[in-house]
Design a protein around this motif. Structure first.
Motif, PDB file in Angstrom:
ATOM      1  N   GLN A  14      -3.303  63.093  37.302  1.00  0.00           N
ATOM      2  CA  GLN A  14      -3.555  64.373  37.999  1.00  0.00           C
ATOM      3  C   GLN A  14      -2.746  65.442  37.382  1.00  0.00           C
ATOM      4  OE1 GLN A  14      -3.114  63.366  42.170  1.00  0.00           O
ATOM      5  NE2 GLN A  14      -5.175  62.785  42.470  1.00  0.00           N
ATOM      6  N   GLU A  17      -3.732  66.428  34.032  1.00  0.00           N
ATOM      7  CA  GLU A  17      -4.934  67.368  34.247  1.00  0.00           C
ATOM      8  C   GLU A  17      -4.606  68.741  34.680  1.00  0.00           C
ATOM      9  OE1 GLU A  17      -7.319  65.350  37.064  1.00  0.00           O
ATOM     10  OE2 GLU A  17      -8.202  63.890  35.550  1.00  0.00           O
ATOM     11  N   ILE A  18      -3.531  68.733  35.672  1.00  0.00           N
ATOM     12  CA  ILE A  18      -3.145  70.280  36.044  1.00  0.00           C
ATOM     13  C   ILE A  18      -2.431  70.935  34.869  1.00  0.00           C
ATOM     14  CG2 ILE A  18      -1.411  71.126  37.584  1.00  0.00           C
ATOM     15  CD1 ILE A  18      -1.982  68.994  39.739  1.00  0.00           C
ATOM     16  N   LYS A  21      -5.138  72.212  32.490  1.00  0.00           N
ATOM     17  CA  LYS A  21      -6.022  73.223  33.240  1.00  0.00           C
ATOM     18  C   LYS A  21      -5.189  74.514  33.266  1.00  0.00           C
ATOM     19  CE  LYS A  21      -9.462  72.763  34.629  1.00  0.00           C
ATOM     20  NZ  LYS A  21     -10.845  72.832  34.278  1.00  0.00           N
ATOM     21  N   SER A  39     -10.613  75.658  40.425  1.00  0.00           N
ATOM     22  CA  SER A  39     -10.681  74.178  39.933  1.00  0.00           C
ATOM     23  C   SER A  39      -8.999  73.685  39.751  1.00  0.00           C
ATOM     24  CB  SER A  39     -11.419  73.861  38.492  1.00  0.00           C
ATOM     25  OG  SER A  39     -10.731  74.666  37.398  1.00  0.00           O
ATOM     26  N   LEU A  40      -8.425  74.430  39.239  1.00  0.00           N
ATOM     27  CA  LEU A  40      -6.657  74.422  39.407  1.00  0.00           C
ATOM     28  C   LEU A  40      -6.265  74.033  40.827  1.00  0.00           C
ATOM     29  CD1 LEU A  40      -4.109  73.821  37.711  1.00  0.00           C
ATOM     30  CD2 LEU A  40      -3.591  76.315  37.807  1.00  0.00           C
ATOM     31  N   ARG A  42      -8.057  72.996  43.190  1.00  0.00           N
ATOM     32  CA  ARG A  42      -8.841  71.619  43.842  1.00  0.00           C
ATOM     33  C   ARG A  42      -7.700  70.612  43.191  1.00  0.00           C
ATOM     34  NH1 ARG A  42     -13.616  74.319  43.050  1.00  0.00           N
ATOM     35  NH2 ARG A  42     -13.721  73.396  40.718  1.00  0.00           N
ATOM     36  N   LEU A  43      -7.258  70.866  41.925  1.00  0.00           N
ATOM     37  CA  LEU A  43      -6.221  69.671  41.460  1.00  0.00           C
ATOM     38  C   LEU A  43      -5.095  69.537  42.274  1.00  0.00           C
ATOM     39  CD1 LEU A  43      -7.058  69.997  37.693  1.00  0.00           C
ATOM     40  CD2 LEU A  43      -7.669  68.470  39.014  1.00  0.00           C
ATOM     41  N   GLN A  46      -5.830  67.611  45.491  1.00  0.00           N
ATOM     42  CA  GLN A  46      -5.781  66.149  45.359  1.00  0.00           C
ATOM     43  C   GLN A  46      -4.503  65.809  45.111  1.00  0.00           C
ATOM     44  OE1 GLN A  46      -8.372  65.951  41.726  1.00  0.00           O
ATOM     45  NE2 GLN A  46     -10.378  66.385  42.978  1.00  0.00           N
ATOM     46  N   ARG A  47      -3.584  66.524  44.324  1.00  0.00           N
ATOM     47  CA  ARG A  47      -2.276  65.783  44.122  1.00  0.00           C
ATOM     48  C   ARG A  47      -1.608  65.610  45.218  1.00  0.00           C
ATOM     49  NH1 ARG A  47       2.548  68.567  40.517  1.00  0.00           N
ATOM     50  NH2 ARG A  47       2.745  70.006  42.492  1.00  0.00           N
TER      51      ARG A  47
END
Length: 129
Positions: A14, A17-18, A21, A39-40, A42-43, A46-47
């Motif tokens: 994650q 990915e962050i 992004k 979308s950032l 949302r990441l 999730q983190r």
């Protein structure tokens, strides 16, 4: 194998990915593709959930990080050191742009009100035959 290792690997994924992004986001809001900032976000959400899962492991009695997990933590620190200035810069840039937009709207409201009053101040009736 510790039960926290899969969560640690998910956390590392994650973080990567962050960072990836965040690098794709342009500091000028209007130059970004639709949905990229969301979308950032949302990441990050999730983190946060992954961090909560890790916290439950850390509260367990006699909890210790394994060597492998220490390695993951070091990788996370490296990513975070690159990510923080990037995200802070984006935040500052977006904040400045939003402030500018808000000021422009306020000024526009002042002028639009002045012109509307002038247009309705009088009338003309043509009485010619």
């Amino acid at each position: 194998m510790s039960d926290s290792k899969p969560i640690m690997y998910a956390f590392l994924k994650q973080a990567r990915e962050i960072y990836e992004k965040a690098q794709q986001i342009n500091s000028r809001m209007e130059d970004n593709e639709d949905g990229i900032v969301e979308s950032l976000e949302r990441l990050f959400t999730q983190r946060e959930e992954t961090i909560r899962q890790l916290e439950t492991f850390m509260k367990q009695r006699n909890f210790r990080w394994s060597e492998e997990e220490h390695s993951i933590i070091e990788q996370l620190k490296e990513i975070d050191q690159k990510l923080q200035p990037l995200v802070n810069g984006l935040h500052q840039s977006f904040f400045t742009q939003i402030t500018r937009i808000t000021q422009t709207k306020e000024i526009s409201k002042k002028y639009s009100g002045a012109y509307q009053e002038m247009a309705t101040a009088g009338s003309f009736i043509d009485k010619r035959n």
